[in-house]
Design a protein around this motif. Structure first.
Motif, PDB file in Angstrom:
ATOM      1  N   ILE A 178       0.860  -1.177   0.000  1.00  0.00           N
ATOM      2  CA  ILE A 178       0.000   0.000   0.000  1.00  0.00           C
ATOM      3  C   ILE A 178       0.897   1.228   0.000  1.00  0.00           C
ATOM      4  O   ILE A 178       1.952   1.246   0.643  1.00  0.00           O
ATOM      5  N   SER A 179       0.492   2.240  -0.773  1.00  0.00           N
ATOM      6  CA  SER A 179       1.264   3.476  -0.867  1.00  0.00           C
ATOM      7  C   SER A 179       0.577   4.593  -0.093  1.00  0.00           C
ATOM      8  O   SER A 179      -0.622   4.827  -0.255  1.00  0.00           O
ATOM      9  N   LEU A 180       1.360   5.268   0.742  1.00  0.00           N
ATOM     10  CA  LEU A 180       0.901   6.468   1.433  1.00  0.00           C
ATOM     11  C   LEU A 180       1.629   7.694   0.891  1.00  0.00           C
ATOM     12  O   LEU A 180       1.672   8.741   1.533  1.00  0.00           O
TER      13      LEU A 180
ATOM     14  N   LEU B 165       7.701  -4.227  -8.820  1.00  0.00           N
ATOM     15  CA  LEU B 165       7.817  -5.387  -7.939  1.00  0.00           C
ATOM     16  C   LEU B 165       6.987  -6.585  -8.394  1.00  0.00           C
ATOM     17  O   LEU B 165       7.197  -7.707  -7.918  1.00  0.00           O
ATOM     18  N   GLY B 166       6.013  -6.356  -9.274  1.00  0.00           N
ATOM     19  CA  GLY B 166       5.166  -7.451  -9.719  1.00  0.00           C
ATOM     20  C   GLY B 166       4.177  -7.919  -8.678  1.00  0.00           C
ATOM     21  O   GLY B 166       3.790  -9.088  -8.641  1.00  0.00           O
ATOM     22  N   ILE B 167       3.747  -7.005  -7.797  1.00  0.00           N
ATOM     23  CA  ILE B 167       2.765  -7.326  -6.762  1.00  0.00           C
ATOM     24  C   ILE B 167       1.651  -6.291  -6.802  1.00  0.00           C
ATOM     25  O   ILE B 167       1.808  -5.216  -7.387  1.00  0.00           O
ATOM     26  N   THR B 168       0.516  -6.595  -6.179  1.00  0.00           N
ATOM     27  CA  THR B 168      -0.562  -5.616  -6.123  1.00  0.00           C
ATOM     28  C   THR B 168      -0.206  -4.507  -5.122  1.00  0.00           C
ATOM     29  O   THR B 168       0.496  -4.739  -4.141  1.00  0.00           O
ATOM     30  N   CYS B 169      -0.720  -3.322  -5.395  1.00  0.00           N
ATOM     31  CA  CYS B 169      -0.456  -2.185  -4.500  1.00  0.00           C
ATOM     32  C   CYS B 169      -1.677  -1.291  -4.461  1.00  0.00           C
ATOM     33  O   CYS B 169      -2.214  -0.906  -5.503  1.00  0.00           O
ATOM     34  N   GLY B 170      -2.112  -0.979  -3.263  1.00  0.00           N
ATOM     35  CA  GLY B 170      -3.219  -0.067  -3.066  1.00  0.00           C
ATOM     36  C   GLY B 170      -2.723   1.294  -2.614  1.00  0.00           C
ATOM     37  O   GLY B 170      -1.550   1.637  -2.753  1.00  0.00           O
ATOM     38  N   ALA B 171      -3.627   2.072  -2.033  1.00  0.00           N
ATOM     39  CA  ALA B 171      -3.271   3.416  -1.572  1.00  0.00           C
ATOM     40  C   ALA B 171      -4.059   3.755  -0.315  1.00  0.00           C
ATOM     41  O   ALA B 171      -5.191   3.300  -0.141  1.00  0.00           O
ATOM     42  N   LEU B 172      -3.438   4.541   0.545  1.00  0.00           N
ATOM     43  CA  LEU B 172      -4.112   5.117   1.706  1.00  0.00           C
ATOM     44  C   LEU B 172      -3.879   6.612   1.676  1.00  0.00           C
ATOM     45  O   LEU B 172      -2.742   7.071   1.672  1.00  0.00           O
ATOM     46  N   MET B 173      -4.966   7.383   1.614  1.00  0.00           N
ATOM     47  CA  MET B 173      -4.906   8.839   1.594  1.00  0.00           C
ATOM     48  C   MET B 173      -5.998   9.382   2.498  1.00  0.00           C
ATOM     49  O   MET B 173      -7.012   8.726   2.727  1.00  0.00           O
ATOM     50  N   GLY B 174      -5.785  10.583   3.008  1.00  0.00           N
ATOM     51  CA  GLY B 174      -6.825  11.178   3.827  1.00  0.00           C
ATOM     52  C   GLY B 174      -6.386  12.474   4.459  1.00  0.00           C
ATOM     53  O   GLY B 174      -5.265  12.947   4.251  1.00  0.00           O
TER      54      GLY B 174
ATOM     55  N   GLU C  42     -10.230  -6.888  -2.694  1.00  0.00           N
ATOM     56  CA  GLU C  42     -10.920  -6.447  -1.479  1.00  0.00           C
ATOM     57  C   GLU C  42     -10.325  -7.044  -0.209  1.00  0.00           C
ATOM     58  O   GLU C  42     -10.176  -6.347   0.789  1.00  0.00           O
ATOM     59  N   TRP C  43      -9.959  -8.339  -0.220  1.00  0.00           N
ATOM     60  CA  TRP C  43      -9.470  -8.933   1.024  1.00  0.00           C
ATOM     61  C   TRP C  43      -8.176  -8.267   1.480  1.00  0.00           C
ATOM     62  O   TRP C  43      -7.906  -8.178   2.683  1.00  0.00           O
ATOM     63  N   GLN C  44      -7.385  -7.772   0.518  1.00  0.00           N
ATOM     64  CA  GLN C  44      -6.173  -7.049   0.895  1.00  0.00           C
ATOM     65  C   GLN C  44      -6.526  -5.711   1.544  1.00  0.00           C
ATOM     66  O   GLN C  44      -5.914  -5.306   2.538  1.00  0.00           O
ATOM     67  N   GLY C  45      -7.535  -5.038   1.013  1.00  0.00           N
ATOM     68  CA  GLY C  45      -7.987  -3.802   1.633  1.00  0.00           C
ATOM     69  C   GLY C  45      -8.499  -4.014   3.041  1.00  0.00           C
ATOM     70  O   GLY C  45      -8.232  -3.210   3.944  1.00  0.00           O
ATOM     71  N   ARG C  46      -9.211  -5.121   3.230  1.00  0.00           N
ATOM     72  CA  ARG C  46      -9.724  -5.407   4.566  1.00  0.00           C
ATOM     73  C   ARG C  46      -8.581  -5.737   5.524  1.00  0.00           C
ATOM     74  O   ARG C  46      -8.627  -5.387   6.719  1.00  0.00           O
ATOM     75  N   ALA C  47      -7.540  -6.407   5.012  1.00  0.00           N
ATOM     76  CA  ALA C  47      -6.371  -6.689   5.862  1.00  0.00           C
ATOM     77  C   ALA C  47      -5.687  -5.395   6.277  1.00  0.00           C
ATOM     78  O   ALA C  47      -5.266  -5.235   7.436  1.00  0.00           O
TER      79      ALA C  47
ATOM     80  N   TYR D   6     -13.060   1.799   3.204  1.00  0.00           N
ATOM     81  CA  TYR D   6     -12.523   1.044   2.070  1.00  0.00           C
ATOM     82  C   TYR D   6     -13.258   1.416   0.786  1.00  0.00           C
ATOM     83  O   TYR D   6     -14.497   1.490   0.764  1.00  0.00           O
ATOM     84  N   VAL D   7     -12.497   1.649  -0.292  1.00  0.00           N
ATOM     85  CA  VAL D   7     -13.044   1.803  -1.636  1.00  0.00           C
ATOM     86  C   VAL D   7     -12.150   0.996  -2.581  1.00  0.00           C
ATOM     87  O   VAL D   7     -11.055   0.561  -2.211  1.00  0.00           O
ATOM     88  N   SER D   8     -12.610   0.822  -3.819  1.00  0.00           N
ATOM     89  CA  SER D   8     -11.849   0.001  -4.761  1.00  0.00           C
ATOM     90  C   SER D   8     -11.101   0.814  -5.815  1.00  0.00           C
ATOM     91  O   SER D   8     -10.278   0.260  -6.546  1.00  0.00           O
ATOM     92  N   ASP D   9     -11.374   2.118  -5.922  1.00  0.00           N
ATOM     93  CA  ASP D   9     -10.791   2.944  -6.995  1.00  0.00           C
ATOM     94  C   ASP D   9      -9.444   3.512  -6.552  1.00  0.00           C
ATOM     95  O   ASP D   9      -9.350   4.638  -6.055  1.00  0.00           O
ATOM     96  N   VAL D  10      -8.389   2.736  -6.739  1.00  0.00           N
ATOM     97  CA  VAL D  10      -7.051   3.142  -6.308  1.00  0.00           C
ATOM     98  C   VAL D  10      -6.602   4.405  -7.037  1.00  0.00           C
ATOM     99  O   VAL D  10      -6.044   5.332  -6.437  1.00  0.00           O
ATOM    100  N   THR D  11      -6.846   4.465  -8.328  1.00  0.00           N
ATOM    101  CA  THR D  11      -6.379   5.601  -9.127  1.00  0.00           C
ATOM    102  C   THR D  11      -6.974   6.907  -8.629  1.00  0.00           C
ATOM    103  O   THR D  11      -6.253   7.895  -8.433  1.00  0.00           O
ATOM    104  N   ALA D  12      -8.272   6.941  -8.414  1.00  0.00           N
ATOM    105  CA  ALA D  12      -8.917   8.178  -7.962  1.00  0.00           C
ATOM    106  C   ALA D  12      -8.380   8.621  -6.614  1.00  0.00           C
ATOM    107  O   ALA D  12      -8.130   9.811  -6.389  1.00  0.00           O
ATOM    108  N   VAL D  13      -8.187   7.661  -5.710  1.00  0.00           N
ATOM    109  CA  VAL D  13      -7.674   7.999  -4.377  1.00  0.00           C
ATOM    110  C   VAL D  13      -6.279   8.607  -4.486  1.00  0.00           C
ATOM    111  O   VAL D  13      -5.964   9.608  -3.833  1.00  0.00           O
ATOM    112  N   GLU D  14      -5.429   8.030  -5.310  1.00  0.00           N
ATOM    113  CA  GLU D  14      -4.071   8.567  -5.445  1.00  0.00           C
ATOM    114  C   GLU D  14      -4.039   9.909  -6.156  1.00  0.00           C
ATOM    115  O   GLU D  14      -3.245  10.788  -5.807  1.00  0.00           O
TER     116      GLU D  14
END
Length: 354
Positions: A120-122, A144-153, A175-180, A194-202
């Motif tokens: 996850i990217s902050l 890295l070849g792995i999934t990556c989400g984002a946390l912003m706020g 989703e399960w990664q977001g819940r983790a 939690y939301v699913s739109d990583v691009t918009a959040v970043e």
């Protein structure tokens, strides 16, 4: 599975994040390994006339005295000066360092990152290429070849360190990664939706810094809340339009989460981009000079993002440039092409007012 966590970065926000996840990893033994590694860029520091390595001081005194003085880190947070050592064996990676260092860091660790890891990217900013601005989660994913989400706020680091209530938005495509990550970050005084739109959040997290620089110009000119709120509203409209036009973000509801309007307001009233935007006009110094004088090693992104946004608009043509007069004006004030007071002409002539 019990998850092992590494925090990649140890600045002001990174240290606050390490406090949060350190406590949760200690309390949730069924979900997380107790020890949290925190990668620290090694520096020599002096405390009470005694010299230390920064990692040595953190690990013996449990305080990042340079970037988060006065706040204790949990004793299960371990400062590690070698990033490869810090991430070895971890499957949950938290990137919280200046965005311009993410690509290089990922290149350094890509051979040893676990295949089942997720990140996850902050980091609030874009990776700059010749043609576009790339969101940081894509940089991590592609390198890295792995999934990556984002946390912003709306997350001013010191307020969170003080235990004041705050919200954030976590976005992942899985989703399960977001819940983790929710389990890893959620505290009574720090709640993550939690939301699913990583691009918009970043995109929210990066573009709000451009608007905040403009808010600093308003402060320097002695204007009040009416004017600043106009900057915020028009800035939000341009953020949404830019995200849709260049990144295909059509779900505008995301912009009303903490990552959007809340982060924008907080940054425009209490963030370093607004503070240094004000000083830029008042002192006539460059952003680079002000960064060195006032940020104690932290970095600014807003003026750099404004430049890249302008270049993307310019490349698309005059029509695109005219659709984003606030972004363009902030860029031109930042480069001293126009005076700060000329910002108000763009507000008066904004398409939103036509």
């Amino acid at each position: 599975m019990v998850n092992k966590v590494t925090v990649i970065g140890s600045g002001n926000w990174g240290s606050v994040v390490a406090r949060i996840v350190g406590v949760n990893c200690a309390e949730k033994a069924s979900q997380f390994e107790r020890q949290v590694n925190m990668w620290v860029f090694e520096e020599n520091i002096k405390v009470d006339d005694t010299e230390y390595k920064l990692t040595e001081y953190i690990n013996t005194h449990h305080e990042n005295v340079k970037y988060l003085p006065g706040f204790k880190l949990p004793d299960n947070v371990v400062a590690v000066p070698d990033v490869r050592e810090a991430v070895a064996g971890s499957n949950m990676l938290i990137f919280v360092l200046p965005h311009q260092f993410v690509k290089r860091t990922c290149e350094t660790i890509k051979e040893i990152v676990r295949k089942d890891a997720f990140a996850i990217s902050l980091c609030k900013g874009f990776e700059v290429t010749e043609k576009e601005l790339v969101i940081i989660s894509d940089v991590v994913r592609d390198t890295l070849g792995i999934t990556c989400g984002a946390l912003m706020g709306a997350n001013l680091a010191n307020e969170i360190a003080l235990g004041q209530f705050a919200e954030a938005t976590i976005a992942t495509t899985v989703e399960w990664q977001g819940r983790a990550f929710q389990q890893l970050f959620n505290r009574p005084s720090f709640r993550c939706a939690y939301v699913s739109d990583v691009t918009a959040v970043e995109v929210c997290g990066a573009l709000k810094n451009v608007v905040a620089v403009g808010a600093g110009f308003v402060d320097a000119l002695g204007m009040g809340n009416n004017t600043k709120c106009a900057i915020i509203r028009l800035g939000l409209m341009e953020m949404m339009a830019f995200a849709e036009e260049f990144y295909g973000c059509t779900n505008r509801n995301v912009f009303f989460e903490s990552c959007g309007i809340a982060d924008l307001i907080t940054t425009c009233y209490g963030g370093r981009h607004t503070r240094l935007g004000k000083l830029f006009v008042e002192t006539g110094k460059s952003f680079e000079e002000l960064e060195k004088e006032h940020l104690n090693g932290q970095k600014l992104q807003g003026h750099q993002t404004a430049e890249k946004v302008y270049k993307m608009l310019f490349a698309k043509g005059e029509t695109a440039v005219k659709k984003y007069p606030l972004f363009v004006a902030i860029y031109k004030v930042s480069t001293k092409e126009i005076a700060a007071q000329d910002l108000f002409q763009c507000l008066a002539d904004h398409p939103e007012h036509m």
